[in-house]
Design a protein around this motif. Structure first.
Motif, PDB file in Angstrom:
ATOM      1  N   LYS A 104       0.863  -1.127   0.115  1.00  0.00           N
ATOM      2  CA  LYS A 104      -0.007  -0.036  -0.037  1.00  0.00           C
ATOM      3  C   LYS A 104       0.754   1.251   0.070  1.00  0.00           C
ATOM      4  O   LYS A 104       0.643   2.369  -0.573  1.00  0.00           O
ATOM      5  CB  LYS A 104      -0.958  -0.167   1.228  1.00  0.00           C
ATOM      6  N   SER A 105       1.840   1.164   0.820  1.00  0.00           N
ATOM      7  CA  SER A 105       2.756   2.419   0.860  1.00  0.00           C
ATOM      8  C   SER A 105       3.595   2.431  -0.561  1.00  0.00           C
ATOM      9  O   SER A 105       3.565   3.854  -1.150  1.00  0.00           O
ATOM     10  CB  SER A 105       3.837   1.928   2.008  1.00  0.00           C
ATOM     11  N   LEU A 137       0.859   4.050  -3.035  1.00  0.00           N
ATOM     12  CA  LEU A 137       0.381   5.651  -2.752  1.00  0.00           C
ATOM     13  C   LEU A 137       1.543   6.427  -2.888  1.00  0.00           C
ATOM     14  O   LEU A 137       1.405   7.636  -3.067  1.00  0.00           O
ATOM     15  CB  LEU A 137      -0.219   5.440  -1.353  1.00  0.00           C
ATOM     16  N   SER A 138       2.652   6.387  -2.743  1.00  0.00           N
ATOM     17  CA  SER A 138       3.728   7.264  -2.700  1.00  0.00           C
ATOM     18  C   SER A 138       4.912   6.916  -3.752  1.00  0.00           C
ATOM     19  O   SER A 138       5.188   7.895  -4.666  1.00  0.00           O
ATOM     20  CB  SER A 138       4.581   7.064  -1.241  1.00  0.00           C
ATOM     21  N   ALA A 184      -1.839  11.506  -0.419  1.00  0.00           N
ATOM     22  CA  ALA A 184      -2.123  10.094   0.031  1.00  0.00           C
ATOM     23  C   ALA A 184      -1.295   9.554   1.087  1.00  0.00           C
ATOM     24  O   ALA A 184      -1.952   8.846   1.762  1.00  0.00           O
ATOM     25  CB  ALA A 184      -2.143   9.158  -1.346  1.00  0.00           C
ATOM     26  N   THR A 185      -0.147   9.832   0.960  1.00  0.00           N
ATOM     27  CA  THR A 185       0.963   9.338   1.829  1.00  0.00           C
ATOM     28  C   THR A 185       0.378   9.997   3.219  1.00  0.00           C
ATOM     29  O   THR A 185       0.407   9.247   4.204  1.00  0.00           O
ATOM     30  CB  THR A 185       2.254   9.717   1.482  1.00  0.00           C
ATOM     31  N   HIS A 230      -2.272   7.884   4.412  1.00  0.00           N
ATOM     32  CA  HIS A 230      -1.924   6.724   4.929  1.00  0.00           C
ATOM     33  C   HIS A 230      -1.235   6.647   6.300  1.00  0.00           C
ATOM     34  O   HIS A 230      -1.500   5.851   7.081  1.00  0.00           O
ATOM     35  CB  HIS A 230      -1.087   6.099   3.666  1.00  0.00           C
TER      36      HIS A 230
END
Length: 83
Positions: A19-20, A23-24, A62-63, A66
């Protein structure tokens, strides 16, 4: 006065690497690829720069979301009574 420790980028990647990355890292790689594609093919740099700026802004927001989700999950996980 105690100092608050926020989740670092490394902590996010260790907890949820897929996911990280989605999103980044992926939006930043996509922005760089679009800039290189625009340069290589002679397209208008205005469109490529606008797209890259949008992707960088998306990655930052987004980060941040998150990281907030990760901090909340850690906070809620620490408040449960032991089994």
């Amino acid at each position: 006065m105690s100092r608050r420790r926020f989740a670092s980028f490394v902590d996010l990647f260790l907890a949820t690497p897929a996911k990280s990355a989605l999103l980044s890292v992926c939006p930043l790689a996509l922005a760089l690829a679009q800039l290189l594609n625009s340069y290589a093919n002679g397209f208008s740099p205005t469109v490529a720069v606008a797209f890259a700026a949008t992707m960088v802004a998306f990655a930052v927001v987004a980060t941040g979301h998150h990281a907030a989700e990760y901090r909340l999950r850690r906070l809620e996980g620490g408040s449960r009574p032991p089994n």
